[in-house]
Design a protein around this motif. Structure first.
Motif, mmCIF file in Angstrom:
data_model
loop_
_atom_site.group_PDB
_atom_site.id
_atom_site.type_symbol
_atom_site.label_atom_id
_atom_site.label_comp_id
_atom_site.label_asym_id
_atom_site.label_seq_id
_atom_site.Cartn_x
_atom_site.Cartn_y
_atom_site.Cartn_z
ATOM 1 N N LEU A 1 17.330 6.217 -1.763
ATOM 2 C CA LEU A 1 17.002 5.524 -3.016
ATOM 3 C C LEU A 1 17.982 5.927 -4.115
ATOM 4 O O LEU A 1 18.383 5.093 -4.933
ATOM 5 C CB LEU A 1 15.559 5.834 -3.431
ATOM 6 C CG LEU A 1 14.485 5.199 -2.554
ATOM 7 C CD1 LEU A 1 13.112 5.774 -2.906
ATOM 8 C CD2 LEU A 1 14.494 3.689 -2.673
ATOM 9 N N GLY A 2 18.383 7.177 -4.122
ATOM 10 C CA GLY A 2 19.369 7.648 -5.103
ATOM 11 C C GLY A 2 20.719 6.977 -4.914
ATOM 12 O O GLY A 2 21.378 6.595 -5.887
ATOM 13 N N GLU B 1 20.419 3.491 -6.200
ATOM 14 C CA GLU B 1 20.454 3.483 -7.666
ATOM 15 C C GLU B 1 21.888 3.596 -8.167
ATOM 16 O O GLU B 1 22.294 2.863 -9.080
ATOM 17 C CB GLU B 1 19.621 4.631 -8.229
ATOM 18 C CG GLU B 1 19.693 4.705 -9.738
ATOM 19 C CD GLU B 1 19.133 5.995 -10.317
ATOM 20 O OE1 GLU B 1 18.884 6.011 -11.531
ATOM 21 O OE2 GLU B 1 18.962 6.975 -9.577
ATOM 22 N N LYS B 2 22.672 4.488 -7.565
ATOM 23 C CA LYS B 2 24.062 4.650 -8.003
ATOM 24 C C LYS B 2 24.843 3.350 -7.818
ATOM 25 O O LYS B 2 25.644 2.977 -8.669
ATOM 26 C CB LYS B 2 24.744 5.778 -7.225
ATOM 27 C CG LYS B 2 24.392 7.138 -7.724
ATOM 28 C CD LYS B 2 25.262 8.179 -7.071
ATOM 29 C CE LYS B 2 25.031 9.488 -7.774
ATOM 30 N NZ LYS B 2 26.223 10.283 -7.902
ATOM 31 N N THR C 1 23.668 0.624 -10.394
ATOM 32 C CA THR C 1 23.957 0.906 -11.802
ATOM 33 C C THR C 1 25.444 1.167 -12.047
ATOM 34 O O THR C 1 25.835 1.520 -13.148
ATOM 35 C CB THR C 1 23.126 2.101 -12.306
ATOM 36 O OG1 THR C 1 23.428 3.250 -11.515
ATOM 37 C CG2 THR C 1 21.642 1.795 -12.243
#
Length: 80
Positions: A60-61, A64-65, A68
């Motif tokens: 998930l991280g 996100e990176k 974004t």
């Protein structure tokens, strides 16, 4: 955060190189499909006990990176 290869594997012998959680046969896509349907992360982890919470949170991280990133259009073009 570790390297993406610490959490995601692609192998022609495992689901035809579909990205899976490393050390499992659980496709990364499965987690996102569950989350899209409103299934909580904890429920997903209960359904797929071979996936560790650390793996799911790391993926998930990474997502996100990517989502974004100021270069998201280039990333999308590369992935498409």
């Amino acid at each position: 955060m570790k390297d993406i290869k610490d959490y995601i594997a692609t192998d022609p012998e495992v689901l035809g190189r579909q990205p899976v959680f490393k050390g499992t046969r659980v496709p990364i896509e499965t987690m996102f499909l569950h989350l899209e349907k409103g299934v909580s992360l904890d429920e997903f982890l209960e359904d797929f006990p071979s996936v560790q919470k650390e793996q799911a949170v790391a993926v998930l991280g990474f997502a996100e990176k990517i989502m974004t990133s100021k270069n998201i259009l280039k990333l999308y073009e590369t992935a498409a």
